[in-house]
Structure formats: C-alpha cells, structure tokens
Motif scaffolding. Structure first.
Motif, PDB file in Angstrom:
ATOM      1  N   ALA A 153    -105.540  17.383 -17.221  1.00 19.13           N
ATOM      2  CA  ALA A 153    -104.559  16.312 -17.065  1.00 19.13           C
ATOM      3  C   ALA A 153    -104.584  15.384 -18.281  1.00 19.13           C
ATOM      4  O   ALA A 153    -105.551  15.366 -19.043  1.00 19.13           O
ATOM      5  N   ASP A 154    -103.553  14.614 -18.443  1.00 21.35           N
ATOM      6  CA  ASP A 154    -103.422  13.702 -19.571  1.00 21.35           C
ATOM      7  C   ASP A 154    -104.210  12.419 -19.302  1.00 21.35           C
ATOM      8  O   ASP A 154    -103.736  11.513 -18.611  1.00 21.35           O
ATOM      9  N   VAL A 155    -105.420  12.367 -19.828  1.00 25.16           N
ATOM     10  CA  VAL A 155    -106.250  11.158 -19.686  1.00 25.16           C
ATOM     11  C   VAL A 155    -106.685  10.717 -21.076  1.00 25.16           C
ATOM     12  O   VAL A 155    -106.781  11.522 -21.990  1.00 25.16           O
ATOM     13  N   ASP A 156    -106.950   9.439 -21.216  1.00 22.90           N
ATOM     14  CA  ASP A 156    -107.419   8.915 -22.500  1.00 22.90           C
ATOM     15  C   ASP A 156    -108.809   9.487 -22.795  1.00 22.90           C
ATOM     16  O   ASP A 156    -109.774   9.212 -22.056  1.00 22.90           O
ATOM     17  N   LEU A 160    -112.358   8.552 -21.109  1.00 23.18           N
ATOM     18  CA  LEU A 160    -112.995   9.595 -20.299  1.00 23.18           C
ATOM     19  C   LEU A 160    -114.477   9.698 -20.645  1.00 23.18           C
ATOM     20  O   LEU A 160    -115.340   9.737 -19.763  1.00 23.18           O
ATOM     21  N   GLN A 197    -116.518  15.476  -7.562  1.00 23.88           N
ATOM     22  CA  GLN A 197    -115.242  15.192  -6.926  1.00 23.88           C
ATOM     23  C   GLN A 197    -114.349  14.343  -7.841  1.00 23.88           C
ATOM     24  O   GLN A 197    -113.166  14.664  -8.057  1.00 23.88           O
ATOM     25  N   VAL A 198    -114.921  13.276  -8.394  1.00 27.07           N
ATOM     26  CA  VAL A 198    -114.159  12.367  -9.249  1.00 27.07           C
ATOM     27  C   VAL A 198    -113.532  13.102 -10.424  1.00 27.07           C
ATOM     28  O   VAL A 198    -112.321  13.024 -10.657  1.00 27.07           O
ATOM     29  N   PHE A 199    -114.367  13.836 -11.155  1.00 26.17           N
ATOM     30  CA  PHE A 199    -113.858  14.431 -12.392  1.00 26.17           C
ATOM     31  C   PHE A 199    -113.010  15.660 -12.131  1.00 26.17           C
ATOM     32  O   PHE A 199    -112.106  15.964 -12.916  1.00 26.17           O
ATOM     33  N   LYS A 201    -110.920  15.972  -9.572  1.00 22.65           N
ATOM     34  CA  LYS A 201    -109.599  15.439  -9.240  1.00 22.65           C
ATOM     35  C   LYS A 201    -108.914  14.849 -10.461  1.00 22.65           C
ATOM     36  O   LYS A 201    -107.699  14.983 -10.641  1.00 22.65           O
ATOM     37  N   LEU A 202    -109.714  14.168 -11.296  1.00 20.61           N
ATOM     38  CA  LEU A 202    -109.123  13.509 -12.461  1.00 20.61           C
ATOM     39  C   LEU A 202    -108.567  14.518 -13.458  1.00 20.61           C
ATOM     40  O   LEU A 202    -107.477  14.331 -14.016  1.00 20.61           O
ATOM     41  N   THR A 204    -107.963  17.961 -13.126  1.00 22.98           N
ATOM     42  CA  THR A 204    -107.034  19.006 -12.698  1.00 22.98           C
ATOM     43  C   THR A 204    -105.593  18.546 -12.979  1.00 22.98           C
ATOM     44  O   THR A 204    -105.195  17.480 -12.535  1.00 22.98           O
TER      45      THR A 204
END
Lengths: 205, 205
Positions: A153-156, A160, A197-199, A201-202, A204
DNA sequence: CCTACCTTTGACCAGTCGGTCAAATAATGA
DNA sequence: TCATTATTTGACCGACTGGTCAAAGGTAGG
C-alpha cells in the motif's frame, strides 16, 4: 603501562575484564544515561576498583563511546539486510520481528540508545544525520519502489520505518510501564501478534 | 522563612519565580534525567542563584516530583476522555491526534516522562501499577466492548494503547533522530497523515 | 518615615565526582 | 630462580555535588 597504550596482543585477563566492564557499564549507562552514571557505580557493578577500571579504559567517556559504537553496528545492521528483491511484506515483517526480538533479548542496548537520543545525541549526532540518514533514505527508496509497483500500500516510507522502530523499541524502553500496566504477564508474545496484525493490514494494498 | 513553610497566600514574586524554576527544571531534567541534572544547571537556566532555588523548593527531588506530578495529571487525562458512547474509530483517532499534538507542543514533558520510565520509574512506579493500570484496564474494557459489538476490528486493546503511546511520543522522545533522518523538514504533518492511515486501516473491521 | 516581613546572596560544608600516581602484588618467561 | 611485565589498589587531587546559614537588600503597609 596501560593495556591500551601499546600494540601487544590482548591477554586473557584483559579480554575478560574489558568484557566485565562493558557489561557493567551497559547496565549502568542504559539506566541513568551518561551524565547520571558514575565510575564508582560501574566499578562496583563490575566488581573492580575504580583505578582498575581506568587501567582498562582511559576515561568514563571512552567506555560509553565504545558501547555506543558497538551498538550502532549491530543495531542498524538488520535494516541493511532488507532485500529489494524479496517479497515486500515478508521483508518488512521479518525486520519487524527481528527488531522486536532485539528489544526482548537486548533491552539494555535499546535503552542505552534511547538515553543517548533523549540527551540530544551528543556522541552519535553525526552518525544520525550521516550514515544513518543515508541508509534510511536508501531503504525508503526501496520501499517507494515496492509502492510504485503496487506490491504494498502507499505509505510514507520514512514514517513506516519510524513506526517500526517506535513500536518495537517501546517494549524495551518502556518495559517498566508495560509490565506495570499488564500486571506481570509477558508482553512479547501478544506484541508479536499485534504488530503482525498492524503491519499486515497497513501494507496489504 | 521559606515560602513553603507557612500557609500565607503566594506573592507575585513567588508565583513568577516558581514558574521560572519549573520551566528551567523541565528543560534540564527532560534532557539529562534526574541524576544527570544539577541544581547549578537549573539555577543558571532559570537565571537565579542556587540558594535562591532552594528558597522556593526544599530540594532537587522536590522540584522533580512537582514536575512529574503535574505531568501525570495532564498526561493521562486525554485517555480518560475517550467516550464509550461515541463513534469508536473517531474516539480513538481523536486520542491519537491529541497525543501527537502533545508531542509537538510539549516535547520536553514527553521526554521527562520517558527519562523517568527509562530509569525504572523510581518516583512514579506506584502510580503506574496503580491508577494508570486501573485506567488503562478500564479503557481496554471499553475497546473490548467495541470489538464485541463489531464496531472495530479485533485487536488487543492493551497493545493498541501501547502503540498509540509509542507512535506519538516517538516524535518527541526521538526528535533528534527523526530530524536527523528527515533532514530538517517538519515531521508532524506527515506523521499525522501516516498515523491516520495506520489506525484507520487497523481498526476498520 | 519605620517596621516587619519577603527575597537574594556570598561564603561555606561534607560528600562525591572523574581521574592520577606510586607502590604493592601477581603472572610470565628465560 | 629471577627479572620483566601485567595487574591491582590505597591514598590522594581539584572540581563539583546538594544543601545550609547568617547577613544583606527589597518591599509593603501603617
């Protein structure tokens, strides 16, 4: 003649005592920071006399610097190992688990680093804006590549990385608070599940 | 006669100087921790003489304790305000934003707390396993309720709270590292966007 | 003005700080 | 064995630590 001032090979006693001192110093420095720690504390913790400490290390600062230098090597290595060719989510999750494991196994090292940063990084400020920034920027570019190709996914990327450091080191640096709130149960098993779980979901897409 | 030893109303000079001392002490203690800080440093930072400091506060420890007590009140309040009747994701996001704002506006307070915890919470250990644990357990139950009714995803409530603390306070406690890696650009705008993304994805069922 | 209290400070104290040094003690090797 | 080197330590140093105290300097109300 002090053992640092020549170039003879290290004797067994030297190797043993320098290790004992490092362990004691890590314990003290990681708790009280550089300025809050004393040579007497370290000497007492090491079971040596203060002049004996200074036979093996030239100064309080020298012990501290040696600890920090060793730390920086081992501390930043696992990020380097993140493989641009590997599966992005696996690579990041492997790094998360590795960092969490470091917090569990080496909480004192984590706290030593935290103390140094809290005090404004007087000893390692240059490394932070030099080699560390360089390396993080490099890995951020790798992550940006993964994003561009739609694999995560598009995250900074920088944030991250910060969030991985923050979430994993928290269990070492704030150990006392975590234990107080959880009331004694071991935090790390649940922490690993939660962070997974956090990462997941973040990241994907 | 020292101003603490009677019960007369506080004069203007007392109010001003006690505030000046608190500000100076916060600056020093938050950087070097309790043991690493000296009264001379604080006095110099406050622009007062050392005996003058001790005219307003009975001891170094008394200044530190007052700072910590004020801190604990303001620090844990926002979590209390999380409303069981409100919209779960909004309530949690509001708390996240509030904590991030605290890190931005009061980084010294955050670092003071971090230093105290790093040193093993010698002053506030009881509050941690007492009122703090109580409050966190209460809020964890609220979150568990939200999970049970399917309003947010199934995440460990305690570790959710830890992760909020960790992620937001990181920008205050590790400010030097964050600034070094980012190379001067303000972290907070991007941080807010990133954290919104993290917790939205995490909590959406 | 004066008096009573509030505020500030220089001098000082005992204990601790990081660090030195000479002398004593152990280990080593010829 | 003996001499050389490596290791350890008690005594000590000047600087700094948190804290005290008496005396001086301000301030406010009558």
């Amino acid at each position: 003649m002090t053992p640092m001032s020549n170039s003879r090979p290290e004797t067994k006693i030297q190797a043993r005592n320098r290790a004992v001192i490092r362990t004691a110093a890590l314990q003290v420095f990681s708790t009280y920071g550089f300025r809050g720690s004393t040579l007497d504390q370290i000497a007492s913790e090491a079971g040596l006399s203060k002049p004996n400490l200074l036979y093996y290390f030239p100064s309080k600062e020298a012990i501290y610097r040696e600890l920090l230098e060793d730390l920086l090597e081992n501390w930043l290595d696992p990020l380097k190992e993140m493989d641009p060719g590997g599966d992005p989510v696996s690579e990041i999750m492997r790094y998360v688990r590795h960092k969490l494991e470091m917090s569990q196994k080496f909480p004192r090292e984590s706290r030593l680093f935290a103390n140094e940063i809290l005090q404004g990084a007087p000893q390692i400020g240059q490394e932070l804006s030099g080699s560390l920034k360089e390396m993080v920027d490099g890995k951020a570019a790798v992550i940006q590549g993964w994003i561009a190709s739609g694999k995560i996914a598009d995250v900074d990327p920088h944030h991250l990385i910060f969030s991985i450091w923050s979430l994993t080191q928290h269990y070492a640096d704030f150990e006392v608070q975590v234990n107080a709130v959880l009331g004694g149960q071991d935090p790390f098993e649940a922490a690993e599940a939660y962070l997974t779980q956090v990462f997941t979901k973040l990241l994907t897409p």
